[in-house]
Design a protein around this motif. Sequence first.
Motif, short mmCIF file in Angstrom:
data_model
loop_
_atom_site.label_atom_id
_atom_site.label_comp_id
_atom_site.label_asym_id
_atom_site.label_seq_id
_atom_site.Cartn_x
_atom_site.Cartn_y
_atom_site.Cartn_z
N THR A 16 6.97 9.44 -2.02
CA THR A 16 6.70 8.37 -2.97
C THR A 16 5.74 7.35 -2.36
O THR A 16 4.94 6.74 -3.07
N TYR A 17 5.81 7.18 -1.03
CA TYR A 17 4.89 6.24 -0.39
C TYR A 17 3.46 6.76 -0.47
O TYR A 17 2.51 5.99 -0.71
N ASP A 18 3.28 8.07 -0.32
CA ASP A 18 1.95 8.67 -0.48
C ASP A 18 1.41 8.35 -1.88
O ASP A 18 0.23 8.02 -2.04
N ALA A 24 -2.84 2.86 -5.19
CA ALA A 24 -3.54 1.65 -4.73
C ALA A 24 -5.02 1.93 -4.54
O ALA A 24 -5.89 1.11 -4.90
N ILE A 25 -5.35 3.09 -3.97
CA ILE A 25 -6.75 3.47 -3.77
C ILE A 25 -7.44 3.66 -5.12
O ILE A 25 -8.57 3.20 -5.32
N ALA A 26 -6.76 4.34 -6.04
CA ALA A 26 -7.34 4.58 -7.36
C ALA A 26 -7.59 3.27 -8.09
O ALA A 26 -8.63 3.08 -8.74
N ALA A 28 -8.04 0.28 -6.74
CA ALA A 28 -9.07 -0.51 -6.06
C ALA A 28 -10.45 0.12 -6.18
O ALA A 28 -11.47 -0.56 -6.04
N GLY A 29 -10.49 1.44 -6.42
CA GLY A 29 -11.78 2.13 -6.47
C GLY A 29 -12.41 2.27 -5.11
O GLY A 29 -13.61 2.54 -4.99
N SER A 30 -11.60 2.12 -4.07
CA SER A 30 -12.10 2.15 -2.69
C SER A 30 -10.96 2.48 -1.75
O SER A 30 -9.87 1.90 -1.87
N ILE A 31 -11.18 3.41 -0.83
CA ILE A 31 -10.14 3.73 0.15
C ILE A 31 -9.89 2.53 1.05
O ILE A 31 -8.74 2.21 1.37
N THR A 32 -10.94 1.83 1.42
CA THR A 32 -10.78 0.67 2.31
C THR A 32 -9.94 -0.41 1.65
O THR A 32 -8.97 -0.91 2.24
N MET A 38 -2.20 -1.98 0.89
CA MET A 38 -0.95 -1.36 1.36
C MET A 38 -0.68 -1.70 2.81
O MET A 38 0.27 -1.17 3.40
N HIS A 39 -1.53 -2.56 3.41
CA HIS A 39 -1.38 -2.96 4.81
C HIS A 39 -1.45 -1.75 5.75
O HIS A 39 -0.68 -1.61 6.70
#
Length: 308
Positions: A16-18, A24-26, A28-32, A38-39
Amino acid sequence: MTVPLNRSLLPHRISTYDLHVFAAIAEAGSITRGAESMHLSLAAASTRLQKMEHALGTELLHRSKLGVRLTDAGRTLLRHAGRLERELEILHAEMAAFAHGIRSTVRVLCNTAAMTEYLPPLIGRFLAEHQEVDIDLRELGSQDVLSAMRQEQADIGIVADYVRTEGLSTRFFREDRLVAVFPSVRRPRQTTSVQFADLLTHPFVGLPSESGLSRFIQNQAIQYGRGIHYRVRVRSLDTVVSLVADEVGIAIIPETTARRLASPKIDLLPLEDPWANRKLLLCTASDAVPEGPAAVFLDYLSGSALAR
């Protein structure tokens, strides 16, 4: 000799954490930026993302210098991630209820008439007297209630008696007569009752198509090879009657509802069709006697029928 387990050879199991990281990445539109929210470090987030894609055997994101966008697979995963998150929230809420001393849930499936007219006051009194019990109440058509009961998806079902209840134990609950409701200015004159077939030329007001009552009425229309013209569908019978009073159309509803909401702006006529005079039945699995709170609630409902 026991062969040591090489965990590096095992496929990655998505947690579930994955899914939270992926969502969160989706978003934000950015992996960074997703990693930051997600800290996580960029490397840690990228590793989790790569392991998910490897486990699923498909790319989840299109990567570019401008950021990331979802693939078709990624959109599907995001949709499921949202559903799983909502289910987890429900799970946590139910577990919190146990922690606060609410130890039992009675699962009840019922048709529209039971849901809207007969159960609300009974449930209110029952829950006030049984603080340790929750009731999970859902509306389905009578046939769907029976199917769910046979699959042991509920403790108690309430159905109209036009369905076949073989394999279940039944008890009488209520009379449930259906009537036609007209705007007073459009009521057929010189009549004390009406046949359903004669109503099919009128515009109707009704509940959503998935409601048990709407499906039942639609099935009756099909017997005449006709359809029903709904000018509007709304969520409650109170609103249905209000719209009839506003001369939007006519409706077929339980007589108890029509009398509860009676006003000078509406008139009701009994339906002559035999199927309009229904009985509501309490159903339980025939091979298992309800126990605990389910048995108490079943007896409470049965007693309310005898008291009428």
